[in-house]
Design a protein around this motif. Structure first.
Motif, PDB file in Angstrom:
ATOM      1  N   ALA A   1       8.785   7.314  23.441  1.00  0.00           N
ATOM      2  CA  ALA A   1       7.714   8.203  23.006  1.00  0.00           C
ATOM      3  C   ALA A   1       6.774   7.439  22.066  1.00  0.00           C
ATOM      4  N   GLN A   2       5.534   7.910  22.062  1.00  0.00           N
ATOM      5  CA  GLN A   2       4.551   7.263  21.193  1.00  0.00           C
ATOM      6  C   GLN A   2       4.768   7.698  19.740  1.00  0.00           C
ATOM      7  N   ARG A   3       4.673   6.750  18.855  1.00  0.00           N
ATOM      8  CA  ARG A   3       4.913   7.059  17.450  1.00  0.00           C
ATOM      9  C   ARG A   3       4.160   6.082  16.579  1.00  0.00           C
ATOM     10  N   VAL A   4       3.708   6.561  15.427  1.00  0.00           N
ATOM     11  CA  VAL A   4       3.070   5.721  14.420  1.00  0.00           C
ATOM     12  C   VAL A   4       3.820   5.920  13.107  1.00  0.00           C
ATOM     13  N   THR A   5       4.222   4.827  12.508  1.00  0.00           N
ATOM     14  CA  THR A   5       5.007   4.895  11.278  1.00  0.00           C
ATOM     15  C   THR A   5       4.273   4.195  10.147  1.00  0.00           C
ATOM     16  N   GLN A   6       4.078   4.913   9.072  1.00  0.00           N
ATOM     17  CA  GLN A   6       3.557   4.337   7.842  1.00  0.00           C
ATOM     18  C   GLN A   6       4.644   4.533   6.785  1.00  0.00           C
ATOM     19  N   PRO A   7       5.355   3.479   6.450  1.00  0.00           N
ATOM     20  CA  PRO A   7       6.559   3.647   5.643  1.00  0.00           C
ATOM     21  C   PRO A   7       6.308   4.038   4.192  1.00  0.00           C
ATOM     22  N   GLU A   8       5.110   3.769   3.704  1.00  0.00           N
ATOM     23  CA  GLU A   8       4.841   4.039   2.286  1.00  0.00           C
ATOM     24  C   GLU A   8       3.981   5.279   2.128  1.00  0.00           C
ATOM     25  N   LYS A   9       4.463   6.240   1.335  1.00  0.00           N
ATOM     26  CA  LYS A   9       3.633   7.420   1.052  1.00  0.00           C
ATOM     27  C   LYS A   9       2.593   7.093   0.006  1.00  0.00           C
ATOM     28  N   LEU A  10       2.937   6.220  -0.919  1.00  0.00           N
ATOM     29  CA  LEU A  10       2.048   5.882  -2.025  1.00  0.00           C
ATOM     30  C   LEU A  10       2.104   4.389  -2.284  1.00  0.00           C
ATOM     31  N   LEU A  11       0.921   3.811  -2.443  1.00  0.00           N
ATOM     32  CA  LEU A  11       0.818   2.412  -2.822  1.00  0.00           C
ATOM     33  C   LEU A  11      -0.083   2.345  -4.049  1.00  0.00           C
ATOM     34  N   SER A  12       0.460   1.842  -5.131  1.00  0.00           N
ATOM     35  CA  SER A  12      -0.264   1.824  -6.391  1.00  0.00           C
ATOM     36  C   SER A  12      -0.468   0.376  -6.804  1.00  0.00           C
ATOM     37  N   VAL A  13      -1.738  -0.017  -7.018  1.00  0.00           N
ATOM     38  CA  VAL A  13      -2.058  -1.399  -7.395  1.00  0.00           C
ATOM     39  C   VAL A  13      -3.115  -1.381  -8.488  1.00  0.00           C
ATOM     40  N   PHE A  14      -3.294  -2.543  -9.108  1.00  0.00           N
ATOM     41  CA  PHE A  14      -4.369  -2.695 -10.088  1.00  0.00           C
ATOM     42  C   PHE A  14      -5.594  -3.295  -9.417  1.00  0.00           C
ATOM     43  N   LYS A  15      -6.722  -2.984  -9.976  1.00  0.00           N
ATOM     44  CA  LYS A  15      -7.997  -3.512  -9.483  1.00  0.00           C
ATOM     45  C   LYS A  15      -7.914  -5.026  -9.399  1.00  0.00           C
ATOM     46  N   GLY A  16      -8.405  -5.566  -8.271  1.00  0.00           N
ATOM     47  CA  GLY A  16      -8.399  -7.010  -8.077  1.00  0.00           C
ATOM     48  C   GLY A  16      -7.153  -7.542  -7.384  1.00  0.00           C
ATOM     49  N   ALA A  17      -6.134  -6.720  -7.275  1.00  0.00           N
ATOM     50  CA  ALA A  17      -4.894  -7.148  -6.624  1.00  0.00           C
ATOM     51  C   ALA A  17      -5.034  -7.029  -5.109  1.00  0.00           C
ATOM     52  N   PRO A  18      -4.267  -7.822  -4.357  1.00  0.00           N
ATOM     53  CA  PRO A  18      -4.306  -7.672  -2.895  1.00  0.00           C
ATOM     54  C   PRO A  18      -3.591  -6.394  -2.463  1.00  0.00           C
ATOM     55  N   VAL A  19      -4.048  -5.880  -1.333  1.00  0.00           N
ATOM     56  CA  VAL A  19      -3.489  -4.640  -0.806  1.00  0.00           C
ATOM     57  C   VAL A  19      -3.064  -4.846   0.633  1.00  0.00           C
ATOM     58  N   GLU A  20      -1.910  -4.310   0.979  1.00  0.00           N
ATOM     59  CA  GLU A  20      -1.491  -4.271   2.386  1.00  0.00           C
ATOM     60  C   GLU A  20      -0.855  -2.920   2.661  1.00  0.00           C
ATOM     61  N   LEU A  21      -1.478  -2.147   3.519  1.00  0.00           N
ATOM     62  CA  LEU A  21      -0.923  -0.865   3.937  1.00  0.00           C
ATOM     63  C   LEU A  21      -0.276  -1.065   5.302  1.00  0.00           C
ATOM     64  N   LYS A  22       0.982  -0.757   5.370  1.00  0.00           N
ATOM     65  CA  LYS A  22       1.744  -1.062   6.582  1.00  0.00           C
ATOM     66  C   LYS A  22       1.630   0.039   7.636  1.00  0.00           C
ATOM     67  N   CYS A  23       1.607  -0.411   8.884  1.00  0.00           N
ATOM     68  CA  CYS A  23       1.591   0.509  10.021  1.00  0.00           C
ATOM     69  C   CYS A  23       2.354  -0.144  11.170  1.00  0.00           C
ATOM     70  N   ASN A  24       3.315   0.553  11.717  1.00  0.00           N
ATOM     71  CA  ASN A  24       4.018   0.122  12.914  1.00  0.00           C
ATOM     72  C   ASN A  24       3.888   1.200  13.975  1.00  0.00           C
TER      73      ASN A  24
END
Lengths: 110, 114
Positions: A1-24
Motif C-alpha cells: 500500500a502507498q504510504r508516506v512517513t514523516q517520523p518527526e512531529k516537531l523539529l526545533s532548531v536555532f536560526k542559522g542551523a541546518p535543517v533536515e525534515l525526513k520523509c520516507n
C-alpha cells in the motif's frame, strides 16, 4: 500500500542551523513527491516537487529511490521558515491521488 | 495559479444536522478533491470530484455521509450529513488543472460539532 512517513512531529532548531525534515515513502510504482508547507494562519501551499529539481526559499529535496526517501533540507534555517511541513506522494489510480504524511512542525528559534 | 474560495471558514453545528461546504475556483479545473484533517492528524483524502460524474470515494468514506456535487468546472460542494462530534475536523478542498499539475488548496473549513 502507498504510504508516506514523516517520523518527526516537531523539529526545533536555532536560526542559522541546518535543517533536515525526513520523509520516507512506500510505493511500488514510479513516485512523484512533493513538499507542502503551511505557515501560521495561511493555507496549505506547494513548496517544491521532485521533478522540478528546484530550490525554493533555500530548501532542496532529493529523491533517493534506493532509500525511498525525499528529505527536505536547508543549510541555514531562518525564523520565517517556522511552519508545518507535509511530505506528499502522488500516484495514479485511474486519476491522480495525493496522500500526505503526518507532517513535521519546524520551529526556528532566534 | 488558481485561487480557491472556500466557505464557511468555520461553523459550530448541533449533532444530527448537516453542513454544506462550498468551494469556488477562479478558473476551470479538471479535478477537485476533498480532504479532512482531524485534530493533530494529517490530511486524509475523502473523495475526488470530477465534473459530470459521480464522486469517487476513498475507503472509509461513503456518499450517504459525505455527498458531493460538482455541477461545473469551477465549483464543488461537500455536505457533512447527520453530524456527530467525531466529524469535528478541518475540511479542505483542493483543485488540479490537469494530470501532473500541482494542487491548490482552499483555506479550509473548521467544523465543530456539539
Amino acid at each position: 500500500a502507498q504510504r508516506v512517513t514523516q517520523p518527526e512531529k516537531l523539529l526545533s532548531v536555532f536560526k542559522g542551523a541546518p535543517v533536515e525534515l525526513k520523509c520516507n515513502y512506500s510505493y511500488s510504482g514510479s513516485p512523484e513527491l512533493f513538499w507542502y508547507v503551511q505557515y501560521s494562519r495561511q493555507r496549505l501551499q506547494l513548496l517544491l516537487r521532485h521533478i522540478s529539481r528546484e530550490s525554493i526559499k533555500g530548501f532542496t529535496a532529493d529523491l533517493n529511490k534506493g532509500e525511498t526517501s525525499f528529505h527536505l533540507k536547508k543549510p541555514f534555517a531562518q525564523e520565517e521558515d517556522s511552519a508545518m511541513y507535509y511530505c506528499a506522494l502522488m500516484f495514479s489510480g485511474g486519476y491522480n491521488k495525493l496522500i500526505f504524511g503526518a507532517g513535521t512542525r519546524l520551529a526556528v528559534h532566534p | 495559479s488558481a485561487v480557491i474560495s472556500q466557505k464557511p471558514s468555520r461553523d459550530i453545528c448541533q449533532r444530527g444536522t448537516s453542513l454544506t461546504i462550498q468551494c469556488q475556483v477562479d478558473s476551470q479545473v479538471t479535478m477537485m478533491f476533498w480532504y479532512r484533517q482531524q485534530p493533530g492528524q494529517s490530511l486524509t483524502l475523502i473523495a475526488t470530484a470530477n465534473q459530470g460524474s459521480e464522486a469517487t470515494y476513498e475507503s472509509g468514506f461513503v456518499i450517504d455521509k459525505f455527498p458531493i456535487s460538482r455541477p461545473n468546472l469551477t465549483f464543488s460542494t461537500l455536505t457533512v450529513s447527520n453530524m456527530s462530534p467525531e466529524d469535528s475536523s478541518i475540511y479542505l478542498c483542493s483543485a488540479q488543472r490537469g494530470t501532473n499539475e500541482k494542487l491548490f488548496f482552499g483555506s479550509g473549513t473548521q467544523l465543530s460539532v456539539l
